[in-house]
Design an enzyme around this catalytic site. Sequence first.
Site, PDB file in Angstrom:
ATOM      1  N   ASN A   9      37.602  19.974  33.560  1.00 50.11           N
ATOM      2  CA  ASN A   9      36.466  20.401  34.401  1.00 50.11           C
ATOM      3  C   ASN A   9      35.130  20.487  33.504  1.00 50.11           C
ATOM      4  O   ASN A   9      35.180  21.380  32.526  1.00 50.11           O
ATOM      5  CB  ASN A   9      36.540  21.714  35.209  1.00 50.11           C
ATOM      6  CG  ASN A   9      35.426  22.077  35.864  1.00 50.11           C
ATOM      7  OD1 ASN A   9      34.248  21.194  36.155  1.00 50.11           O
ATOM      8  ND2 ASN A   9      35.268  23.243  36.433  1.00 50.11           N
ATOM      9  N   TRP A  10      34.451  19.376  33.348  1.00 52.91           N
ATOM     10  CA  TRP A  10      33.234  19.206  32.437  1.00 52.91           C
ATOM     11  C   TRP A  10      32.201  20.131  32.873  1.00 52.91           C
ATOM     12  O   TRP A  10      31.161  20.291  32.348  1.00 52.91           O
ATOM     13  CB  TRP A  10      32.573  17.683  32.449  1.00 52.91           C
ATOM     14  CG  TRP A  10      33.594  16.744  31.683  1.00 52.91           C
ATOM     15  CD1 TRP A  10      34.935  16.917  31.323  1.00 52.91           C
ATOM     16  CD2 TRP A  10      33.304  15.421  31.437  1.00 52.91           C
ATOM     17  NE1 TRP A  10      35.334  15.887  30.878  1.00 52.91           N
ATOM     18  CE2 TRP A  10      34.720  15.064  31.018  1.00 52.91           C
ATOM     19  CE3 TRP A  10      32.164  14.611  31.676  1.00 52.91           C
ATOM     20  CZ2 TRP A  10      34.435  13.490  30.577  1.00 52.91           C
ATOM     21  CZ3 TRP A  10      32.279  13.233  31.407  1.00 52.91           C
ATOM     22  CH2 TRP A  10      33.388  12.809  30.688  1.00 52.91           C
ATOM     23  N   LYS A  11      32.261  20.704  34.102  1.00 49.65           N
ATOM     24  CA  LYS A  11      31.199  21.437  34.668  1.00 49.65           C
ATOM     25  C   LYS A  11      29.716  20.798  34.601  1.00 49.65           C
ATOM     26  O   LYS A  11      29.751  19.640  34.630  1.00 49.65           O
ATOM     27  CB  LYS A  11      31.025  23.051  33.860  1.00 49.65           C
ATOM     28  CG  LYS A  11      32.377  23.646  34.023  1.00 49.65           C
ATOM     29  CD  LYS A  11      32.451  24.960  33.665  1.00 49.65           C
ATOM     30  CE  LYS A  11      33.914  25.616  33.751  1.00 49.65           C
ATOM     31  NZ  LYS A  11      33.980  26.906  33.502  1.00 49.65           N
ATOM     32  N   HIS A  96      35.566  26.483  43.163  1.00 48.96           N
ATOM     33  CA  HIS A  96      35.844  27.083  41.709  1.00 48.96           C
ATOM     34  C   HIS A  96      34.813  28.290  41.930  1.00 48.96           C
ATOM     35  O   HIS A  96      33.891  28.573  42.607  1.00 48.96           O
ATOM     36  CB  HIS A  96      35.160  26.186  40.741  1.00 48.96           C
ATOM     37  CG  HIS A  96      35.113  26.486  39.235  1.00 48.96           C
ATOM     38  ND1 HIS A  96      34.662  27.406  38.754  1.00 48.96           N
ATOM     39  CD2 HIS A  96      36.156  25.906  38.315  1.00 48.96           C
ATOM     40  CE1 HIS A  96      34.726  27.662  37.486  1.00 48.96           C
ATOM     41  NE2 HIS A  96      35.764  26.531  37.313  1.00 48.96           N
ATOM     42  N   GLU A  98      32.838  29.772  40.054  1.00 45.52           N
ATOM     43  CA  GLU A  98      31.112  29.374  39.775  1.00 45.52           C
ATOM     44  C   GLU A  98      30.659  29.256  41.123  1.00 45.52           C
ATOM     45  O   GLU A  98      29.587  29.652  41.341  1.00 45.52           O
ATOM     46  CB  GLU A  98      30.960  28.546  38.683  1.00 45.52           C
ATOM     47  CG  GLU A  98      31.370  29.091  37.235  1.00 45.52           C
ATOM     48  CD  GLU A  98      31.777  28.083  36.329  1.00 45.52           C
ATOM     49  OE1 GLU A  98      31.605  26.938  36.576  1.00 45.52           O
ATOM     50  OE2 GLU A  98      32.539  28.697  35.180  1.00 45.52           O
ATOM     51  N   GLU A 168      42.481  30.415  38.535  1.00 48.67           N
ATOM     52  CA  GLU A 168      41.595  30.719  37.167  1.00 48.67           C
ATOM     53  C   GLU A 168      41.206  32.294  37.470  1.00 48.67           C
ATOM     54  O   GLU A 168      40.180  32.573  38.117  1.00 48.67           O
ATOM     55  CB  GLU A 168      40.466  29.882  37.693  1.00 48.67           C
ATOM     56  CG  GLU A 168      40.973  28.444  37.455  1.00 48.67           C
ATOM     57  CD  GLU A 168      39.803  27.472  36.765  1.00 48.67           C
ATOM     58  OE1 GLU A 168      39.905  26.959  35.990  1.00 48.67           O
ATOM     59  OE2 GLU A 168      38.519  27.543  37.437  1.00 48.67           O
ATOM     60  N   GLY A 174      35.506  30.806  30.162  1.00 49.22           N
ATOM     61  CA  GLY A 174      34.712  30.848  29.453  1.00 49.22           C
ATOM     62  C   GLY A 174      34.595  32.037  28.688  1.00 49.22           C
ATOM     63  O   GLY A 174      33.406  32.231  27.724  1.00 49.22           O
ATOM     64  N   SER A 213      40.263  29.895  29.561  1.00 47.68           N
ATOM     65  CA  SER A 213      40.213  29.725  28.062  1.00 47.68           C
ATOM     66  C   SER A 213      41.627  29.174  27.417  1.00 47.68           C
ATOM     67  O   SER A 213      42.199  29.647  26.497  1.00 47.68           O
ATOM     68  CB  SER A 213      40.089  31.230  27.571  1.00 47.68           C
ATOM     69  OG  SER A 213      38.639  31.851  27.927  1.00 47.68           O
ATOM     70  N   GLY A 234      38.091  24.023  30.841  1.00 45.74           N
ATOM     71  CA  GLY A 234      36.873  24.003  30.911  1.00 45.74           C
ATOM     72  C   GLY A 234      36.012  23.550  29.596  1.00 45.74           C
ATOM     73  O   GLY A 234      36.290  22.348  29.304  1.00 45.74           O
ATOM     74  N   GLY A 235      35.805  24.631  28.512  1.00 39.83           N
ATOM     75  CA  GLY A 235      35.298  24.192  27.543  1.00 39.83           C
ATOM     76  C   GLY A 235      36.183  23.353  26.462  1.00 39.83           C
ATOM     77  O   GLY A 235      35.220  22.183  26.150  1.00 39.83           O
TER      78      GLY A 235
HETATM   79  P1  13P Z   1      37.141  27.565  30.442  1.00 39.85           P
HETATM   80  O1  13P Z   1      38.502  26.897  29.902  1.00 39.85           O
HETATM   81  O2  13P Z   1      35.670  27.182  29.560  1.00 39.85           O
HETATM   82  O3  13P Z   1      37.640  28.890  30.315  1.00 39.85           O
HETATM   83  O4  13P Z   1      36.935  27.196  31.886  1.00 39.85           O
HETATM   84  C1  13P Z   1      37.957  27.435  32.723  1.00 39.85           C
HETATM   85  C2  13P Z   1      37.416  26.705  33.978  1.00 39.85           C
HETATM   86  O5  13P Z   1      36.625  27.163  34.714  1.00 39.85           O
HETATM   87  C3  13P Z   1      38.128  25.476  34.400  1.00 39.85           C
HETATM   88  O6  13P Z   1      37.537  25.297  35.871  1.00 39.85           O
END
Ligand code: 13P
Length: 253
Positions: A9-11, A96, A98, A168, A174, A213, A234-235
Amino acid sequence: MRQMMVAGNWKMHGSVAFTRDMIQTLTASVTVNEAVTLLVCPPMLYLTQAIQAASNTSLSVGAQNCAQIQTTGAYTGEVSATMLADVGCQYVIIGHSERRALYGETDAVVAEKTKVALAAGVKPIVCVGETLAEREAGQAETIIATQLDAVSKVIGAAGWANAIIAYEPVWAIGTGKTATPEQAQEIHAFIRHQLAKLDAHMAEAITILYGGSVKPDNAVTIFSQPDVDGGLIGGASLNSDDFAKIYAAAVAH
Ligand code: 13P
């Protein structure tokens, strides 16, 4: 054997150059094993570019969101699931944390989006998870059950049979604080148990990803849990080396 997946997920990260380089690197350096789907979810604007770059490769491409309305209409700024299907997008992340926290997506909205994605033939990756306060109050399972029930009411067991779930925990996203493999396993088993009330076969077969994470150094132990079928990253999905290592961990598991 359940289908496993490693999804990035590149966000709201990336650019034309980043998308080109990332897809080129991943398709050149990762040997996709058919037991583990490899997926990237770039920002909406770069979807078509990513889909074209990944065509004739084993890399799949998904979106991070879709409209609550399936087809077309006067909804300025929205992109429908039908449009995602039209450009060849195979998956969409729905609900998600967010989007729930920052854009007010309720359980009902998440359920509706899941329904329209399914109707358009785009596989939804439905996200659930508790906040730190909810976990500390001993409410993690109640919250997740509520999030699942809202979707179950709208799509039923037949809908879940064509969906993926991502657990999640909000406190792990994050933050560098990952759930322990035991904490992840506990909730994944709980999710499967909840779905088994609708249909035991579907519950056994559904892919449940862990997100929060996930890094190359913790992926192996998380993926080795019996009810964890891969990750939503994510990251670490923004670094091709790290993402490839996480994919390799899922294949090796
Ligand atoms: P991180 O891997 O950066 O913690 O993000 C997880 C995430 O929200 C994937 O959708």
